[in-house]
Design an enzyme around this catalytic site. Structure first.
Site, short mmCIF file in Angstrom:
data_model
loop_
_atom_site.label_atom_id
_atom_site.label_comp_id
_atom_site.label_asym_id
_atom_site.label_seq_id
_atom_site.Cartn_x
_atom_site.Cartn_y
_atom_site.Cartn_z
N ASP A 159 11.31 60.51 94.22
CA ASP A 159 12.07 61.55 93.27
C ASP A 159 13.58 60.93 93.68
O ASP A 159 14.08 61.01 94.77
CB ASP A 159 11.91 62.93 93.69
CG ASP A 159 10.70 63.46 93.45
OD1 ASP A 159 9.76 62.55 93.25
OD2 ASP A 159 10.69 64.84 93.16
N HIS B 285 11.08 69.77 87.29
CA HIS B 285 12.67 69.87 86.98
C HIS B 285 12.94 69.05 85.67
O HIS B 285 14.07 69.13 85.53
CB HIS B 285 13.40 69.26 88.15
CG HIS B 285 13.43 70.35 89.14
ND1 HIS B 285 13.96 71.45 88.92
CD2 HIS B 285 12.94 70.36 90.65
CE1 HIS B 285 13.90 72.33 90.29
NE2 HIS B 285 13.61 71.63 91.09
N HIS C 160 7.33 65.45 94.78
CA HIS C 160 7.86 66.61 94.56
C HIS C 160 8.44 67.38 96.05
O HIS C 160 9.17 67.92 95.95
CB HIS C 160 6.71 67.56 94.14
CG HIS C 160 7.04 69.10 94.14
ND1 HIS C 160 8.06 69.44 93.37
CD2 HIS C 160 6.74 69.91 94.75
CE1 HIS C 160 8.28 70.78 93.26
NE2 HIS C 160 7.62 71.25 94.44
#
Ligand code: FE2
Ligand code: FE2
Length: 266
Positions: free
Chosen positions: A13, A71, A178
């Site tokens: 991420d 998100h 995540h």
């Protein structure tokens, strides 16, 4: 036929500007044997979601496929451009959502299918990822045996169990995302599926999973709602993996972790 090894670079991420710039600098002198670049971008725009401007910026840096997670909807403008964003996919197991849950992309060594899915343990309520993934794997197999899943989830056992399960379907790699914390358990299941529980994150080094320490601490100590800010110390971390796949058989041959600290150039 000559053996074709397809080498994938997968970034965890990307969190905010520190993550975007660290990935930019990393890609500027990446090794020449990388055939395809994937990055999870759900936190790329100031920690939450992805603006169209940042989507274009990350495309220019050389990211071929952007995966995402829970998100990805945080910046409302996503709804204006996700249907036309060819490099961007969102988790496949939203019951109803714009965008696509998988994509088939061209590489110098042939096609690769990338699927994005959400886990369900310690997560909001989503549809099961099992059946949508099985269906897509059967469909994309008519075009390529190289199949990668970004499995965006909290629980280690859920990610690991799905990796072993999908090895039976010929999936080449299941990469966990995540948690933003890189795990040291990279392996290959059944001589088929490269796996890591979580690839980690790309973002500020002096941070709490990419976010500012003070705002994270205030939330942890008080449990009151807190405004999370992206950290910006000037140094960053790159968490990624490279996965080498036999392009003919779709079997993974190697997975290696990358975990480096860098100083950011403006
Ligand atoms: Fe994230
Ligand atoms: Fe997430």
């Amino acid at each position: 036929m000559q053996e074709q090894k397809l080498k994938i670079l997968f970034f965890g991420d990307i969190v905010g500007k520190a993550g975007r710039y660290a990935v930019r600098d990393f890609l500027a002198d990446k090794s020449s044997d990388i055939d395809f670049v994937v990055a999870n971008v759900e936190n790329a725009s100031h920690g939450f979601g992805l603006t169209e401007k940042n989507y274009n910026e990350l495309s220019e840096y050389g990211i071929d496929c952007m995966t995402s997670g829970n998100h990805i909807w945080d910046k409302k403008e996503i709804l204006n451009y996700i249907d036309d964003a060819e490099r961007l996919i969102r988790p496949i197991n939203y019951p109803e959502a714009q965008g696509r849950g998988y994509g088939i992309f061209e590489t110098p060594k042939g096609k690769i299918a990338v699927i994005n899915a959400l886990g369900r343990n310690f997560m909001p309520v989503f549809d099961s990822p099992r059946y949508p993934i099985e269906k897509v794997v059967e469909t994309v197999k008519q075009e390529t045996k190289v199949i990668l899943i970004d499995f965006h989830a909290e629980a280690s056992a859920e990610k690991m169990c799905y990796a072993k399960y999908f090895s039976q379907f010929g999936v080449s790699a299941l990469i966990g995302t995540h948690t933003h914390v890189q795990t040291a358990d990279e392996r290959i299941f059944d001589g088929q599926t490269a796996y890591i529980t979580d690839v980690g994150y790309c973002g500020d080094y002096e941070s709490i999973i990419g976010m500012d320490y003070e705002s994270s601490l205030s939330h942890i100590l008080t449990m009151l709602p807190s405004r999370f800010e992206v950290a910006n110390s000037g140094s960053a971390v790159i968490n990624a993996v490279t996965v080498t796949v036999d392009a003919e058989t779709g079997k993974a041959e190697e997975i290696n972790r990358i975990n480096i600290k860098t100083v950011l150039q403006e």
